[in-house]
Design a protein around this motif. Structure first.
Motif, PDB file in Angstrom:
ATOM      1  N   PRO A 169       0.098   8.781  -8.426  1.00 33.05           N
ATOM      2  CA  PRO A 169       0.817   8.682  -9.745  1.00 33.05           C
ATOM      3  C   PRO A 169       0.604   7.272 -10.150  1.00 33.05           C
ATOM      4  O   PRO A 169       0.634   6.488  -9.440  1.00 33.05           O
ATOM      5  CB  PRO A 169       2.043   9.093  -9.505  1.00 33.05           C
ATOM      6  N   ALA A 170       0.621   7.185 -11.535  1.00 33.04           N
ATOM      7  CA  ALA A 170       0.416   5.678 -11.858  1.00 33.04           C
ATOM      8  C   ALA A 170       1.304   4.610 -11.614  1.00 33.04           C
ATOM      9  O   ALA A 170       1.270   3.464 -11.410  1.00 33.04           O
ATOM     10  CB  ALA A 170       0.426   5.967 -13.724  1.00 33.04           C
ATOM     11  N   ALA A 171       2.669   5.194 -11.466  1.00 34.67           N
ATOM     12  CA  ALA A 171       4.078   4.328 -11.349  1.00 34.67           C
ATOM     13  C   ALA A 171       3.852   4.087  -9.608  1.00 34.67           C
ATOM     14  O   ALA A 171       4.917   3.151  -9.338  1.00 34.67           O
ATOM     15  CB  ALA A 171       5.004   5.073 -11.731  1.00 34.67           C
ATOM     16  N   GLU A 172       3.100   4.797  -8.811  1.00 37.55           N
ATOM     17  CA  GLU A 172       3.284   4.588  -7.402  1.00 37.55           C
ATOM     18  C   GLU A 172       2.608   3.495  -7.085  1.00 37.55           C
ATOM     19  O   GLU A 172       1.205   3.339  -7.234  1.00 37.55           O
ATOM     20  CB  GLU A 172       3.003   5.893  -6.845  1.00 37.55           C
ATOM     21  N   SER A 173       2.850   2.575  -6.052  1.00 40.09           N
ATOM     22  CA  SER A 173       1.750   1.374  -5.556  1.00 40.09           C
ATOM     23  C   SER A 173       1.058   2.188  -4.216  1.00 40.09           C
ATOM     24  O   SER A 173       1.368   3.217  -3.761  1.00 40.09           O
ATOM     25  CB  SER A 173       2.729   0.420  -4.755  1.00 40.09           C
ATOM     26  N   PRO A 174       0.015   1.347  -3.898  1.00 44.46           N
ATOM     27  CA  PRO A 174      -0.777   1.982  -2.868  1.00 44.46           C
ATOM     28  C   PRO A 174       0.148   2.106  -1.706  1.00 44.46           C
ATOM     29  O   PRO A 174      -0.168   3.039  -0.919  1.00 44.46           O
ATOM     30  CB  PRO A 174      -1.963   0.748  -2.774  1.00 44.46           C
ATOM     31  N   LEU A 175       0.817   1.179  -1.276  1.00 48.35           N
ATOM     32  CA  LEU A 175       1.712   1.329   0.085  1.00 48.35           C
ATOM     33  C   LEU A 175       2.435   2.664  -0.156  1.00 48.35           C
ATOM     34  O   LEU A 175       2.685   2.916   0.825  1.00 48.35           O
ATOM     35  CB  LEU A 175       2.397  -0.037   0.391  1.00 48.35           C
ATOM     36  N   ALA A 220      10.340   7.972  12.657  1.00 45.31           N
ATOM     37  CA  ALA A 220      11.414   6.877  12.189  1.00 45.31           C
ATOM     38  C   ALA A 220      10.589   5.676  12.148  1.00 45.31           C
ATOM     39  O   ALA A 220      10.752   4.742  11.320  1.00 45.31           O
ATOM     40  CB  ALA A 220      12.607   7.025  13.029  1.00 45.31           C
ATOM     41  N   LEU A 221       9.693   5.273  13.245  1.00 41.71           N
ATOM     42  CA  LEU A 221       9.020   4.358  13.633  1.00 41.71           C
ATOM     43  C   LEU A 221       8.036   4.018  12.456  1.00 41.71           C
ATOM     44  O   LEU A 221       8.065   2.791  11.773  1.00 41.71           O
ATOM     45  CB  LEU A 221       8.445   4.264  14.762  1.00 41.71           C
ATOM     46  N   LEU A 222       7.396   4.916  12.295  1.00 44.07           N
ATOM     47  CA  LEU A 222       6.512   4.848  10.995  1.00 44.07           C
ATOM     48  C   LEU A 222       7.090   4.639   9.712  1.00 44.07           C
ATOM     49  O   LEU A 222       6.649   4.080   8.734  1.00 44.07           O
ATOM     50  CB  LEU A 222       5.268   6.186  10.954  1.00 44.07           C
ATOM     51  N   ASP A 223       8.164   5.556   9.373  1.00 46.18           N
ATOM     52  CA  ASP A 223       8.724   5.443   8.233  1.00 46.18           C
ATOM     53  C   ASP A 223       9.315   4.175   7.996  1.00 46.18           C
ATOM     54  O   ASP A 223       9.200   3.295   6.919  1.00 46.18           O
ATOM     55  CB  ASP A 223      10.122   6.317   8.357  1.00 46.18           C
ATOM     56  N   ALA A 224       9.753   3.403   9.167  1.00 43.49           N
ATOM     57  CA  ALA A 224      10.339   1.872   9.119  1.00 43.49           C
ATOM     58  C   ALA A 224       9.361   0.998   8.714  1.00 43.49           C
ATOM     59  O   ALA A 224       9.428   0.117   7.999  1.00 43.49           O
ATOM     60  CB  ALA A 224      11.264   1.713  10.297  1.00 43.49           C
ATOM     61  N   ALA A 225       8.174   1.063   9.501  1.00 39.65           N
ATOM     62  CA  ALA A 225       6.825   0.270   9.192  1.00 39.65           C
ATOM     63  C   ALA A 225       6.497   0.123   7.764  1.00 39.65           C
ATOM     64  O   ALA A 225       6.374  -1.139   7.351  1.00 39.65           O
ATOM     65  CB  ALA A 225       5.866   0.546  10.331  1.00 39.65           C
ATOM     66  N   PHE A 226       6.299   1.290   7.242  1.00 42.14           N
ATOM     67  CA  PHE A 226       5.987   1.347   5.901  1.00 42.14           C
ATOM     68  C   PHE A 226       7.091   0.842   5.089  1.00 42.14           C
ATOM     69  O   PHE A 226       6.658   0.227   4.132  1.00 42.14           O
ATOM     70  CB  PHE A 226       5.260   2.562   5.606  1.00 42.14           C
ATOM     71  N   GLY A 227       8.113   1.200   5.282  1.00 42.20           N
ATOM     72  CA  GLY A 227       9.343   0.544   4.373  1.00 42.20           C
ATOM     73  C   GLY A 227       9.365  -0.874   4.362  1.00 42.20           C
ATOM     74  O   GLY A 227       9.428  -1.667   3.554  1.00 42.20           O
ATOM     75  N   ALA A 228       9.212  -1.448   5.642  1.00 37.40           N
ATOM     76  CA  ALA A 228       9.155  -2.778   5.669  1.00 37.40           C
ATOM     77  C   ALA A 228       8.072  -3.619   4.877  1.00 37.40           C
ATOM     78  O   ALA A 228       8.150  -4.400   4.343  1.00 37.40           O
ATOM     79  CB  ALA A 228       9.284  -3.270   7.314  1.00 37.40           C
ATOM     80  N   LEU A 229       6.605  -2.820   5.254  1.00 37.20           N
ATOM     81  CA  LEU A 229       5.586  -3.272   4.242  1.00 37.20           C
ATOM     82  C   LEU A 229       5.793  -3.446   2.832  1.00 37.20           C
ATOM     83  O   LEU A 229       5.625  -4.268   2.094  1.00 37.20           O
ATOM     84  CB  LEU A 229       4.578  -2.533   4.855  1.00 37.20           C
ATOM     85  N   ARG A 230       6.133  -2.398   2.481  1.00 37.73           N
ATOM     86  CA  ARG A 230       6.682  -2.172   0.913  1.00 37.73           C
ATOM     87  C   ARG A 230       7.685  -3.296   0.233  1.00 37.73           C
ATOM     88  O   ARG A 230       7.542  -3.662  -0.762  1.00 37.73           O
ATOM     89  CB  ARG A 230       7.290  -0.716   0.560  1.00 37.73           C
ATOM     90  N   ARG A 231       8.636  -3.650   1.292  1.00 34.93           N
ATOM     91  CA  ARG A 231       9.583  -4.725   0.741  1.00 34.93           C
ATOM     92  C   ARG A 231       9.063  -5.868   0.835  1.00 34.93           C
ATOM     93  O   ARG A 231       9.112  -6.958   0.079  1.00 34.93           O
ATOM     94  CB  ARG A 231      10.790  -4.478   1.631  1.00 34.93           C
ATOM     95  N   ALA A 232       8.093  -6.477   1.790  1.00 43.91           N
ATOM     96  CA  ALA A 232       7.499  -7.632   2.115  1.00 43.91           C
ATOM     97  C   ALA A 232       6.305  -7.668   0.983  1.00 43.91           C
ATOM     98  O   ALA A 232       6.091  -8.840   0.725  1.00 43.91           O
ATOM     99  CB  ALA A 232       6.658  -7.689   3.482  1.00 43.91           C
ATOM    100  N   LEU A 233       5.570  -6.603   0.603  1.00 52.28           N
ATOM    101  CA  LEU A 233       4.606  -6.836  -0.208  1.00 52.28           C
ATOM    102  C   LEU A 233       4.708  -5.941  -1.517  1.00 52.28           C
ATOM    103  O   LEU A 233       4.103  -4.976  -1.634  1.00 52.28           O
ATOM    104  CB  LEU A 233       3.099  -6.181   0.459  1.00 52.28           C
ATOM    105  N   PRO A 234       5.867  -6.172  -2.308  1.00 52.65           N
ATOM    106  CA  PRO A 234       6.115  -5.434  -3.605  1.00 52.65           C
ATOM    107  C   PRO A 234       5.090  -5.138  -4.526  1.00 52.65           C
ATOM    108  O   PRO A 234       5.026  -4.191  -5.423  1.00 52.65           O
ATOM    109  CB  PRO A 234       7.205  -6.344  -4.110  1.00 52.65           C
ATOM    110  N   LEU A 235       3.815  -6.008  -4.677  1.00 48.60           N
ATOM    111  CA  LEU A 235       2.853  -5.932  -5.447  1.00 48.60           C
ATOM    112  C   LEU A 235       2.167  -4.907  -5.045  1.00 48.60           C
ATOM    113  O   LEU A 235       0.748  -4.505  -5.443  1.00 48.60           O
ATOM    114  CB  LEU A 235       2.186  -7.111  -5.910  1.00 48.60           C
ATOM    115  N   SER A 236       1.958  -4.340  -3.760  1.00 46.74           N
ATOM    116  CA  SER A 236       1.145  -3.477  -3.091  1.00 46.74           C
ATOM    117  C   SER A 236       1.564  -1.989  -3.076  1.00 46.74           C
ATOM    118  O   SER A 236       1.151  -1.248  -2.265  1.00 46.74           O
ATOM    119  CB  SER A 236       0.929  -4.184  -1.677  1.00 46.74           C
TER     120      SER A 236
END
Length: 218
Positions: A94-100, A202-218
Motif C-alpha cells: 500500500p502507498a502508505a506502507e514502508s518497504p520494511l 517473536a525473534l523475527l517480529d522483534a528484529a523487523f520492529g527494531a529495523l523499522r524504528r532505526a530506519l524510519p524512512l525505510s
C-alpha cells in the motif's frame, strides 16, 4: 526456513492463471526437484549425480539442466521463489506502507501460514542437515542471499525515498536470515518445531520492529 522443494504436494504453489503448457513445465520442474530432494536426503548431496536424478525422474540430463542450471539449484530451488516473494511485497505494498513494514508483514504472514520459506516444521531438519554437510550447497545458499539482497535493493530504490536502499535490503535480509538460522540451529540440536516456533516468530517480529524504528524512512 526451508529453501528446498519438499516431495509433499501440500507445499506447492497453486498453478492458477497458467496455460496448460506452463502448468506442465511447473509440474515437471517440481517433479525433478522432488525426486532430487528424496535422493539427496537418502544419500547426501555430494553422493548423488545429476544423471542419477534424471534417470529417477525419467527425463534426460539435458532436461534437468534446462530447468536447473546447477546441481545445487535442484535442492535449493526455492531461492527464486524467495526473491519473488520479497520483491513483490515491496513493489505491491500500500502507498502508505514502508518497504520494511511490508517485509515485516510478509514474514509474519508466512510464519502464520506455515509457509516453508519462513515457518518451522520438524521434517525440515533433515533438509538443513544436508546443507550443513555440503560445502557447495552452503556456497550456493550464500549466493542466494546476495541475489535476494540485490533484487530487494533495486525494488526499494525504485519504489521509495530511502537514501540507502542497499543498506536497508542488507539489514532486512540479515534479520530474516539470522532469525531463521537461529531457529534452525536449535532444531538441529534436537529441539522440536513446536518448542522453537514461538521464539522464532517473536525473534523475527522483534528484529523487523527494531529495523523499522532505526530506519524510519525505510
Amino acid at each position: 526456513m526451508d529453501v528446498a522443494r519438499t516431495p509433499d504436494a501440500d507445499d506447492e504453489p497453486q498453478s492458477r492463471n497458467l496455460t496448460m503448457r506452463q502448468r506442465k513445465k511447473v509440474q515437471t520442474r517440481q517433479r525433478i526437484s522432488g525426486v532430487a530432494t528424496t535422493l539427496f536426503l537418502a544419500r547426501g548431496f555430494d553422493q548423488v549425480t545429476v544423471a542419477e536424478v534424471a534417470e529417477a525422474a525419467e527425463v534426460s540430463t539435458m532436461t534437468v539442466f534446462n530447468y536447473f542450471p546447477r546441481k545445487e539449484d535442484l535442492f535449493l530451488d526455492r531461492i527464486p521463489e524467495a526473491v519473488e516473494l520479497f520483491t513483490s511485497a515491496v513493489r505491491d505494498r500500500p502507498a502508505a506502507e514502508s518497504p520494511l513494514a511490508a517485509l515485516h508483514r510478509l514474514i509474519l504472514e508466512l510464519i502464520d501460514e506455515g509457509y516453508p520459506l519462513a515457518a518451522l516444521r520438524d521434517r525440515f531438519t533433515a533438509f538443513w542437515q544436508v546443507v550443513v554437510d555440503s560445502p557447495s550447497l552452503r556456497a550456493r545458499a550464500r549466493e542466494g542471499v546476495e541475489e535476494l539482497e540485490g533484487a530487494l535493493a533495486e525494488v526499494i530504490a525504485q519504489t521509495s525515498p530511502d537514501p540507502q536502499p542497499r543498506l536497508t535490503a542488507a539489514l532486512a535480509v540479515a534479520a530474516y536470515r539470522t532469525g531463521c538460522l537461529t531457529s534452525a540451529g536449535r532444531m538441529l540440536a534436537g529441539e522440536s518445531a513446536a518448542a522453537v516456533d514461538p521464539d522464532h516468530r517473536a525473534l523475527l517480529d522483534a528484529a523487523f520492529g527494531a529495523l523499522r524504528r532505526a530506519l524510519p524512512l525505510s
